[in-house]
Design a protein around this motif. Sequence first.
Motif, short mmCIF file in Angstrom:
data_model
loop_
_atom_site.label_atom_id
_atom_site.label_comp_id
_atom_site.label_asym_id
_atom_site.label_seq_id
_atom_site.Cartn_x
_atom_site.Cartn_y
_atom_site.Cartn_z
N PRO A 424 0.84 -1.22 0.00
CA PRO A 424 0.00 0.00 0.00
C PRO A 424 0.86 1.25 0.00
O PRO A 424 1.73 1.40 0.85
CB PRO A 424 -0.80 -0.12 1.31
CG PRO A 424 -0.76 -1.56 1.67
CD PRO A 424 0.55 -2.08 1.16
N ARG A 425 0.64 2.11 -0.96
CA ARG A 425 1.40 3.36 -1.07
C ARG A 425 0.58 4.55 -0.60
O ARG A 425 1.07 5.67 -0.57
CB ARG A 425 1.83 3.58 -2.52
CG ARG A 425 2.67 2.44 -3.07
CD ARG A 425 4.08 2.44 -2.49
NE ARG A 425 4.85 1.28 -2.91
CZ ARG A 425 6.15 1.12 -2.65
NH1 ARG A 425 6.80 2.03 -1.94
NH2 ARG A 425 6.78 0.04 -3.03
N SER A 426 -0.67 4.31 -0.30
CA SER A 426 -1.55 5.36 0.20
C SER A 426 -2.41 4.75 1.29
O SER A 426 -3.10 3.74 1.06
CB SER A 426 -2.42 5.89 -0.95
OG SER A 426 -3.46 6.70 -0.45
N ARG A 428 -5.26 5.82 4.08
CA ARG A 428 -6.15 6.86 4.58
C ARG A 428 -7.07 6.28 5.63
O ARG A 428 -7.45 5.11 5.55
CB ARG A 428 -7.01 7.43 3.44
CG ARG A 428 -6.26 8.28 2.44
CD ARG A 428 -7.18 8.59 1.27
NE ARG A 428 -6.63 9.58 0.37
CZ ARG A 428 -7.11 9.81 -0.85
NH1 ARG A 428 -8.14 9.11 -1.29
NH2 ARG A 428 -6.57 10.71 -1.62
#
Lengths: 445, 86
Positions: A424-426, A428
């Motif tokens: 996962p690069r993001s 939230r």
Amino acid sequence: MIELLRRVAVEDPARVAIVTHDRSVTYADLLASAEAAASELVADEVTRFAALSHQADVMIALLAGASSVGVEMCQYPPVSEAEVAELAWRFDHDLIIDEPRSSPRWADGEGRAGADAADPVHRPDRPHLVLTTGTTGAPRGVRHDWSRLLRSTRRVRPAPGQRWLLAYGLHQFAGLQVLLHVFAAGATLVAPAPRRPVEGLAAMRGLGVTHASATPTYWRFLLAELRADGGPTPELQQITLGGEAIPAPLLSQIRTAFPDAEVSQVYAASEFGATGSVRDRRSGLSTEVLARGEDADVAMKVVDGELWVRSRIGMLGYYGEDPVDADAWRPTGDLVEMTDDRILFRGRSSEIVNVGGVKVHPLPIEERVGAVAGVDMARAFGRPNPMTGSIVAVEIVPVPGADIDQIKTAVREACKDLDAAARPRSIRFVDHVTTSGDKIIRRAQ
Amino acid sequence: MNVTPEQVEPARIEKAVTDFLSRLDKLVDGFDAQTSLYADGAGLDSLETAELSAVLEDEFGTDPFSCDEMPETLADIVVFYGAVKV
């Protein structure tokens, strides 16, 4: 479907068929309503119509009545007036029944002369139309025939003491499957309104639900409600999951929360019907399903990592398109991986994230993230990116009071051994994950 | 999160970038505004650069890597946020 009601109504007319939040309906009453609806449809010379109401007892009577006289009913999902008009245009519905026991609304705005009620007539074709959710485009109409749908009930044993929760909408194929199973077993359907997990939990506790079938996403929400309210755990005898891939951590959580319940998994779809259930409490399907032979109603095979199905109890075809061959193999769109004696689901082909040319399945990532302490729910999906086309993104609903910085660190640690493109690069944090039809949306957005 | 131009101060941009590089253990000795973010400097690969673009978009509401000229240094990123009207 009316034959299922009739069989129980003759045997035990006072048996309760449906329980809603404010009423109970016996099999005899439900059959009478269905026969009355059938007579009205015949008298009005209706051949096909759409229904808007979601009042379970009334809609089920209408459904059974329509099925007995060969009138094609299509239950619309709960949508806006503009979307109803769009659906009516798309599926050529001239007649829409919006409120129970009201005059039908004809799309051209004209009234129809009421003919005398006629006896229901039995027709060779008994069509039914189910709409897909349209999560990957406009909804499609899946044409079924009741004779095929009823074939799946042949092996259902009588179980009058069972009380099944209706967690699906009647417009969904899975809701139809629950109806058929309940009435084939002569059991009772418990239909809360609305049908969200919070009302489902209340119905389990207050209306004596013994069996419940829902999507994994529904069960995730229900477990969260159960943890949050601290009330008693419903005494379920059976829990069924279906409609989307079932993560192993969720199965484990369900086993812990409901230690006395049987847990089964159903693999089914509007297009090919139900393929049977798995009750061994393990993720995925047994590879034995690949050796069912030519005589089986439903056969399966794996082609290039995708599950294919040949179904003789499935749809006739899509609305507006040529009929499908019941003996033809069709791709399901479900990506699978074979490990030892299991077929494990890895997500939908439409959900694959293309990260710089590397195809990544979001589901296994979501499973890892969902197992991290402090994560109540997680969703993995593709996020557009100017450098690589897409990156893997996750949205997390944290447990109340959890430290989100600690969760972020733990998520990265849990995913560090994945292929670089799959990490996962993001990350939230959100209040709710995006769902449609009680399923998590994982397509790129 | 969308921000107004005056909120995108160089110090905030520098902190976002250096925090990111520190987390990846790529904040090289002597890193400054002119140090390359890539091979001869911090050594970000394409996926790490993609991640930095997402971090900056989440933080400042827009992403310097979506413009025609890809930023090479922290200074380029600061210039981007100094010019852009968010």
